[in-house]
Design a protein around this motif. Structure first.
Motif, PDB file in Angstrom:
ATOM      1  N   ASN A 290       0.840  -1.195   0.000  1.00  0.00           N
ATOM      2  CA  ASN A 290       0.000   0.000   0.000  1.00  0.00           C
ATOM      3  C   ASN A 290       0.880   1.250   0.000  1.00  0.00           C
ATOM      4  OD1 ASN A 290      -2.081  -1.927   0.390  1.00  0.00           O
ATOM      5  ND2 ASN A 290      -1.752  -1.808   2.608  1.00  0.00           N
ATOM      6  N   LEU A 291       0.729   2.052  -1.026  1.00  0.00           N
ATOM      7  CA  LEU A 291       1.618   3.186  -1.227  1.00  0.00           C
ATOM      8  C   LEU A 291       1.045   4.470  -0.637  1.00  0.00           C
ATOM      9  CD1 LEU A 291       2.639   2.548  -4.945  1.00  0.00           C
ATOM     10  CD2 LEU A 291       3.773   1.756  -2.869  1.00  0.00           C
ATOM     11  N   ILE A 292       1.917   5.237  -0.013  1.00  0.00           N
ATOM     12  CA  ILE A 292       1.604   6.602   0.423  1.00  0.00           C
ATOM     13  C   ILE A 292       2.631   7.473  -0.282  1.00  0.00           C
ATOM     14  CG2 ILE A 292       1.404   8.224   2.332  1.00  0.00           C
ATOM     15  CD1 ILE A 292       1.198   4.495   3.016  1.00  0.00           C
ATOM     16  N   LEU A 293       2.191   8.156  -1.334  1.00  0.00           N
ATOM     17  CA  LEU A 293       3.076   8.886  -2.229  1.00  0.00           C
ATOM     18  C   LEU A 293       2.922  10.380  -2.009  1.00  0.00           C
ATOM     19  CD1 LEU A 293       2.254   6.837  -5.462  1.00  0.00           C
ATOM     20  CD2 LEU A 293       4.089   6.413  -3.812  1.00  0.00           C
ATOM     21  N   ALA A 294       4.033  11.055  -1.751  1.00  0.00           N
ATOM     22  CA  ALA A 294       3.986  12.501  -1.480  1.00  0.00           C
ATOM     23  C   ALA A 294       5.007  13.225  -2.340  1.00  0.00           C
ATOM     24  CB  ALA A 294       4.254  12.776  -0.001  1.00  0.00           C
ATOM     25  N   HIS A 295       4.625  14.391  -2.811  1.00  0.00           N
ATOM     26  CA  HIS A 295       5.574  15.258  -3.536  1.00  0.00           C
ATOM     27  C   HIS A 295       4.993  16.665  -3.598  1.00  0.00           C
ATOM     28  CE1 HIS A 295       3.769  15.291  -7.830  1.00  0.00           C
ATOM     29  NE2 HIS A 295       2.840  14.903  -6.998  1.00  0.00           N
ATOM     30  N   GLN A 296       5.660  17.563  -4.360  1.00  0.00           N
ATOM     31  CA  GLN A 296       5.334  18.988  -4.286  1.00  0.00           C
ATOM     32  C   GLN A 296       4.396  19.480  -5.373  1.00  0.00           C
ATOM     33  OE1 GLN A 296       8.941  21.262  -4.017  1.00  0.00           O
ATOM     34  NE2 GLN A 296       9.705  20.134  -2.256  1.00  0.00           N
ATOM     35  N   PHE A 297       4.604  19.066  -6.608  1.00  0.00           N
ATOM     36  CA  PHE A 297       3.720  19.539  -7.675  1.00  0.00           C
ATOM     37  C   PHE A 297       3.673  18.516  -8.798  1.00  0.00           C
ATOM     38  CE2 PHE A 297       7.938  21.281  -8.349  1.00  0.00           C
ATOM     39  CZ  PHE A 297       8.192  21.106  -9.702  1.00  0.00           C
ATOM     40  N   ILE A 298       2.570  18.535  -9.542  1.00  0.00           N
ATOM     41  CA  ILE A 298       2.270  17.499 -10.528  1.00  0.00           C
ATOM     42  C   ILE A 298       3.263  17.512 -11.676  1.00  0.00           C
ATOM     43  CG2 ILE A 298       0.496  16.680 -12.134  1.00  0.00           C
ATOM     44  CD1 ILE A 298      -1.588  17.872 -10.217  1.00  0.00           C
ATOM     45  N   GLY A 299       3.835  18.663 -11.998  1.00  0.00           N
ATOM     46  CA  GLY A 299       4.805  18.758 -13.084  1.00  0.00           C
ATOM     47  C   GLY A 299       6.036  17.911 -12.873  1.00  0.00           C
ATOM     48  N   GLN A 300       6.265  17.410 -11.657  1.00  0.00           N
ATOM     49  CA  GLN A 300       7.418  16.545 -11.387  1.00  0.00           C
ATOM     50  C   GLN A 300       7.231  15.136 -11.944  1.00  0.00           C
ATOM     51  OE1 GLN A 300       7.214  17.137  -7.090  1.00  0.00           O
ATOM     52  NE2 GLN A 300       9.152  18.256  -7.124  1.00  0.00           N
ATOM     53  N   LEU A 301       5.998  14.778 -12.332  1.00  0.00           N
ATOM     54  CA  LEU A 301       5.691  13.412 -12.756  1.00  0.00           C
ATOM     55  C   LEU A 301       5.723  13.291 -14.275  1.00  0.00           C
ATOM     56  CD1 LEU A 301       2.605  12.724 -10.445  1.00  0.00           C
ATOM     57  CD2 LEU A 301       5.035  12.415  -9.916  1.00  0.00           C
ATOM     58  N   THR A 302       6.148  12.117 -14.755  1.00  0.00           N
ATOM     59  CA  THR A 302       6.007  11.825 -16.177  1.00  0.00           C
ATOM     60  C   THR A 302       4.532  11.582 -16.482  1.00  0.00           C
ATOM     61  OG1 THR A 302       6.274   9.436 -15.875  1.00  0.00           O
ATOM     62  CG2 THR A 302       8.287  10.736 -16.196  1.00  0.00           C
ATOM     63  N   ASP A 303       4.185  11.659 -17.746  1.00  0.00           N
ATOM     64  CA  ASP A 303       2.780  11.502 -18.123  1.00  0.00           C
ATOM     65  C   ASP A 303       2.227  10.151 -17.684  1.00  0.00           C
ATOM     66  OD1 ASP A 303       2.893  13.990 -19.226  1.00  0.00           O
ATOM     67  OD2 ASP A 303       3.070  13.297 -21.302  1.00  0.00           O
ATOM     68  N   LYS A 304       3.023   9.098 -17.853  1.00  0.00           N
ATOM     69  CA  LYS A 304       2.527   7.757 -17.525  1.00  0.00           C
ATOM     70  C   LYS A 304       2.316   7.598 -16.024  1.00  0.00           C
ATOM     71  CE  LYS A 304       3.272   2.846 -18.432  1.00  0.00           C
ATOM     72  NZ  LYS A 304       4.112   1.838 -19.123  1.00  0.00           N
ATOM     73  N   ILE A 305       3.284   8.081 -15.222  1.00  0.00           N
ATOM     74  CA  ILE A 305       3.146   7.972 -13.760  1.00  0.00           C
ATOM     75  C   ILE A 305       1.994   8.842 -13.280  1.00  0.00           C
ATOM     76  CG2 ILE A 305       4.268   8.485 -11.559  1.00  0.00           C
ATOM     77  CD1 ILE A 305       6.906   7.647 -12.785  1.00  0.00           C
ATOM     78  N   ARG A 306       1.845  10.040 -13.849  1.00  0.00           N
ATOM     79  CA  ARG A 306       0.736  10.922 -13.459  1.00  0.00           C
ATOM     80  C   ARG A 306      -0.606  10.251 -13.731  1.00  0.00           C
ATOM     81  NH1 ARG A 306       0.270  15.372 -17.442  1.00  0.00           N
ATOM     82  NH2 ARG A 306      -0.858  13.693 -18.493  1.00  0.00           N
ATOM     83  N   ASP A 307      -0.746   9.683 -14.918  1.00  0.00           N
ATOM     84  CA  ASP A 307      -2.010   9.026 -15.260  1.00  0.00           C
ATOM     85  C   ASP A 307      -2.272   7.832 -14.347  1.00  0.00           C
ATOM     86  OD1 ASP A 307      -2.284  10.877 -17.250  1.00  0.00           O
ATOM     87  OD2 ASP A 307      -1.591   9.551 -18.860  1.00  0.00           O
TER      88      ASP A 307
END
Length: 740
Positions: free
Chosen positions: A683-700
C-alpha cells in the motif's frame, strides 16, 4: 417647624437613596453584561470575481435580512435590572499592525443562536471565538468620535441600493491606510432592536408634503410638538363652516421622491444604534489623520435633500467616557440614532461581495462538513472542524489498499502528516517502509519507535560508511525476477540520464551485460562489475561458463567479436561513463558492489518489519540518492510480486510504503502496483510537491488509481488540474490559499 422639615426631608432622602441604588444596580448590570460578552471573528472566503450590480445588491439584501432577523432573538424576557441585550459589530485594525478583521461581540447566552443565524445566512462563513484585540498605543495618542445624523431620523441617507460602489470598500480602504506598527483603528457599531416605529412621524411629514408644505417646515412641526391643551383650544375655536377637506397640492418630482423614500424607511424595522470610531497612533497628527480618513468615508452616504452623517469628537472628560464605553462595549443612550436594516447593511456588512481593499483577513480556504458516514476504524488523518463541531476523520485499511496520494508545496505540512501516519502504523504493529530523500523524516521516526518494536527496525543509511549495507539489484532467483530486475535497471539509467540520451544500443548492451552477471545465482555480479565486463575479456570468458542463454552467448562470441575496435571503444566508453560515476565513488562502491543484499526485503514485508531508508541528498548527493532509492523501490516491488505465489490473498500482510518526493524513486513500473493494489497488499503513500514533477505515464497511473487524495496548498497550475477532484465543495482558490 423643625419636625415639619424633618417630615419633608425623610421622604426626599428615601427617594434619593432608592434612586441611587437603582441607578447603581442598573449601571452594574450594564458593566457586568459587557464583561459577559464573547468576541467572535467572522471570516469569509475572498470573492474573486465581480458580480453584476443586481447580484451584489441581492447579496447585501441578505445582510439586511440578517439584521431584521435579530429583532425577535434579542427581544427576550429579562430581569428587572438586566439591560436590553444588544450586539456589537466591529471592523478593526489592531495596534500590532495586523490585517483588517470583522468582529461581533455579544452576550454569551446568545452565542449559539446568533452563530447559527450567521451560518444560516452565510453558509461559507467561519465564526470563531477569539481573544480581544488591542487598538491602543499606550505610549501614543488616542482619540475618537461619535457619528450622528444631521436631520430627523425619519429621513434616510443614501444606502447600498442607491450607490454603485461598494459602501464597505470605501470604509475598509480608509482603514487600510495605517502606515506602521503602533497605529490602530476600530469602527464600532452597537445595535439593539426597538419597539418604536417611525410610521406615525412619517405619516405626519408625508401629510404635510402632500399639502404642499416644504420638508423643513414639516420637520419643524414634527420636532416642535403642540401641547394637548393647545390642540383642544385650537379645535374648539374652529367653526363648522370653516372645516374644509384639504386640497392636495400639485407635487413636484422632488416631493414625490421624498415621500417615497420616507415611506420606504417607515416600513422597515428600526434599531437603536451607537456608532463610534476610535483611533490610536504615536503622534497627535498621525491619529487625527487616521480618524479623519474613516470619518470622511461616511460622506458617501450623504443625500443632499435627505440625511447625512456628521462626527462629534469629544475631548477631555467626554473623551475618557467615550473610550470607557468603547472598551467595555457599553451602549450609551446619549449617542443613540435610529437606523433601519437597509441603512445598517450599508454601513456594516460582512465581506460577501468583492472588496479590493488590501490586508482584509479573509478566510483563505472554506471549511466543509464531514461525510454523513465516516470510517470508525483506521489511521487518523485529522480533525474536521465545522461550525464548532469536531469530527475525527479516519482512513480504513480497505481505502489504504487503494493508495494515498499527497501533494503540496514545500513547508505546508506534508512531512508532519506522514510522521503522524507512520507513528500510528508503528504503534499498531503494522509493517512499514519509509524512503526519505531529506533525512529529517527518518530521524524523527527513530525517536517515535516504542521499545517493543526495536527489533523490527531495519535502518539503511548510506552515509554511515563504517557499516555499508549491500544492495544488489542483479540478485534474482527466478527468470521473472531477472527480467524485472533488468527492466528496472535500464529504466533507472533512463530516468537518471534521460531516455533520449541512451538509445537502443545502450539498452541492448546493458541487458546482455546484466544477464551475463546474473547467470551465477550463487554469486551474482553487481553494477560495479559492468565496466569490467566490457573491458576485461578474461572476466567475460569466466562468466560465460555459467551462461546458458544462447542469445547472450552470441552477443559476446559474435557481435562483440565482429565489432571494430573503434566502434567498440566508443560504445564501451559511453556505457562505462554512465556506470562509472557510481563505481568510482567509494561509498557507493561499498554498497552496490556486494553480491548479496544485506536486507531481506521479503522478510521485511511478510513479517511486518520497519524499514527506514535515509537517502539525504545533502549527505550522499542527489544522483546517488536517486539511484539507491530506485533500487530499493524495485526490490520492494519484486518482494510484492513474489506474493503472487501465495494463493490466499487474505494471508498476505499489509505493508505500507511511504515515499516522500516519490517521483525521484519510481519508474513507469509503479503503475503495476498502483493498478493491482489488492493483490499484492503493498500500500503506497506517495507525497511530492507539484504534478509537473511526474512523467505523463506515472501521473495518469497515480490519478487513475489513487483511492484517496490529500491536497495541501498548491500552485495555480496544479489547482486547475486537481479542482475537478474536489468540486463542487472546493474551488481553485481554496486549493491555492490553504494555510500551512
Amino acid at each position: 417647624m423643625f419636625y415639619f422639615l424633618i417630615l419633608l426631608l425623610i421622604p426626599a432622602f428615601v427617594f434619593l437613596l432608592i434612586w441611587f441604588l437603582f441607578n447603581k444596580a442598573w449601571k452594574n448590570g450594564l458593566i457586568f453584561g459587557a464583561l459577559n460578552f464573547v468576541l467572535l471573528e467572522v471570516r469569509l472566503p475572498k470573492v474573486l470575481e465581480t458580480s453584476d450590480v443586481a447580484k451584489e445588491k441581492e447579496k447585501l439584501l441578505v445582510m439586511e435580512q440578517f439584521y431584521n432577523s435579530l429583532t425577535s432573538i434579542l427581544r427576550e424576557k429579562r430581569g428587572f435590572f438586566t439591560p436590553k441585550p444588544y450586539l456589537v459589530f466591529e471592523i478593526a485594525v489592531p495596534e500590532e499592525g495586523e490585517e483588517i478583521g470583522f468582529y461581533l461581540a455579544l452576550p454569551k447566552n446568545f452565542q449559539n443562536t446568533i452563530q447559527r443565524q450567521i451560518q444560516g445566512f452565510f453558509p461559507e462563513a467561519e465564526v470563531t471565538v477569539v481573544n480581544d484585540y488591542n487598538v491602543f498605543n499606550y505610549q501614543g495618542k488616542s482619540i475618537g468620535s461619535v457619528l450622528k445624523i444631521r436631520k430627523n431620523y425619519i429621513l434616510p441617507f443614501r444606502t447600498y441600493k442607491h450607490l454603485e460602489a461598494s459602501t464597505l470598500g470605501l470604509i475598509t480602504n480608509s482603514m487600510s491606510l495605517l502606515r506602521e506598527r503602533g497605529e490602530g483603528i476600530t469602527l464600532q457599531i452597537l445595535i439593539k432592536p426597538t419597539k418604536a416605529s417611525s410610521k406615525g412621524d412619517a405619516m405626519k411629514v408625508i401629510k404635510n408634503l402632500l399639502a404642499g408644505k416644504s420638508l423643513d417646515n414639516s420637520l419643524k412641526e414634527l420636532e416642535s410638538p403642540v401641547s394637548f391643551i393647545d390642540n383642544v383650544r385650537k379645535f374648539l375655536s374652529i367653526k363648522p363652516e370653516e372645516i374644509k377637506k384639504p386640497v392636495p397640492a400639485e407635487l413636484t418630482p422632488l416631493a414625490k421622491e421624498l415621500i417615497e423614500k420616507i415611506d420606504n424607511k417607515a416600513k422597515q424595522t428600526l434599531f437603536e444604534v451607537n456608532i463610534r470610531i476610535v483611533a490610536s497612533a504615536e503622534t497627535e497628527e498621525g491619529v487625527i489623520q487616521i480618524l479623519s480618513n474613516v470619518e470622511n468615508a461616511f460622506a458617501q452616504f450623504e443625500a443632499p435633500d435627505l440625511n447625512q452623517f456628521y462626527s462629534y469628537r469629544p475631548v477631555k472628560f467626554d473623551l475618557k467616557k467615550l473610550i470607557y464605553n468603547f472598551s467595555f462595549r457599553m451602549f450609551n443612550k446619549k449617542e443613540t440614532i435610529w437606523l433601519s436594516g437597509e441603512e445598517l447593511a450599508s454601513i456594516f456588512h460582512f465581506p460577501i461581495i468583492k472588496i479590493e481593499t488590501p490586508k482584509v483577513r479573509f478566510l483563505k480556504a472554506k471549511a466543509a462538513p464531514p461525510p454523513a458516514v465516516t470510517p470508525s476504524a483506521g489511521v487518523i488523518l485529522g480533525k474536521n472542524k465545522f461550525r464548532n463541531e469536531e469530527t475525527i476523520i479516519k482512513l480504513n485499511p480497505l481505502d489504504r489498499r487503494r493508495h494515498l496520494y499527497i501533494v503540496g508545496q514545500t513547508g505546508t505540512g506534508k512531512s508532519y502528516l506522514l510522521r503522524n501516519l507512520i507513528k500510528q502504523d508503528i504503534d499498531s504493529g503494522a509493517g512499514i517502509g519509509v524512503i526519505d530523500p531529506h533525512g529529517d523524516l527518518v530521524e524523527a521516526i527513530l525517536g517515535l519507535i516504542p521499545s517493543s518494536r526495536y527489533n523490527d527496525v531495519v535502518l539503511f543509511d548510506p552515509a554511515d560508511t563504517e557499516w555499508p549495507v549491500g544492495l544488489n539489484l542483479l540478485e534474482a532467483a527466478t527468470a521473472t525476477e531477472k527480467d524485472f530486475a533488468i527492466q528496472e535497471m535500464i529504466a533507472t539509467f533512463q530516468k537518471l540520464f534521460l531516455a533520449e540520451h541512451l538509445g537502443p544500443v545502450f539498452e541492448h548492451s546493458m541487458r546482455n551485460a546484466m544477464l551475463t552477471l546474473m547467470a551465477d545465482e550463487a554469486s551474482p555480479g553487481t553494477l560495479v562489475d559492468i565496466p569490467r565486463v566490457f573491458t576485461d575479456p578474461a572476466f567475460v570468458r569466466q562468466l560465460l561458463i555459467k551462461v546458458t542463454d544462447p542469445l547472450v552467448r552470441d552477443f559476446w562470441e559474435k557481435e562483440m567479436l565482429k565489432m571494430s575496435e573503434q566502434t567498440k571503444s566508443e560504445m564501451v566508453g559511453y556505457l562505462v561513463s554512465k556506470v562509472g560515476r557510481f563505481v568510482e565513488n567509494s561509498m557507493m562502491r561499498n554498497i552496490i558492489g556486494q553480491s548479496h543484499s544485506g536486507i531481506d526485503f521479503n522478510d521485511i514485508m511478510n513479517n511486518g518489519k520497519i524499514l527506514l531508508v535515509n537517502l539525504s541528498k545533502g549527505r550522499i548527493g542527489e544522483m546517488n540518492s536517486a539511484l539507491l532509492g530506485l533500487v530499493i523501490t524495485a526490490k520492494l516491488q519484486m518482494a510484492a510480486f513474489k506474493r503472487a505465489e501465495e494463493r490466499n490473498e487474505e494471508s498476505r500482510r499489509d505493508f505500507y510504503l511511504y515515499m516522500d518526493e516519490f517521483q525521484n524513486f519510481t519508474t513507469d513500473s509503479i503503475a503495476t502496483i498502483l493498478a493491482e493494489a489488492r493483490k499484492y497488499r503493498l500500500n503506497l503513500i506517495l507525497a511530492h510537491q507539484f504534478i509537473g514533477q511526474l512523467t505523463d505515464k506515472i501521473r495518469d497511473s497515480v490519478f487513475g488509481n489513487a483511492g484517496s487524495i490529500v491536497s495541501f496548498r498548491i500552485g495555480p497550475e496544479d489547482a486547475k488540474f486537481l479542482v475537478k477532484y474536489f468540486e463542487p465543495v472546493f474551488n481553485e482558490s481554496d486549493l491555492i490559499n490553504i494555510d500551512n
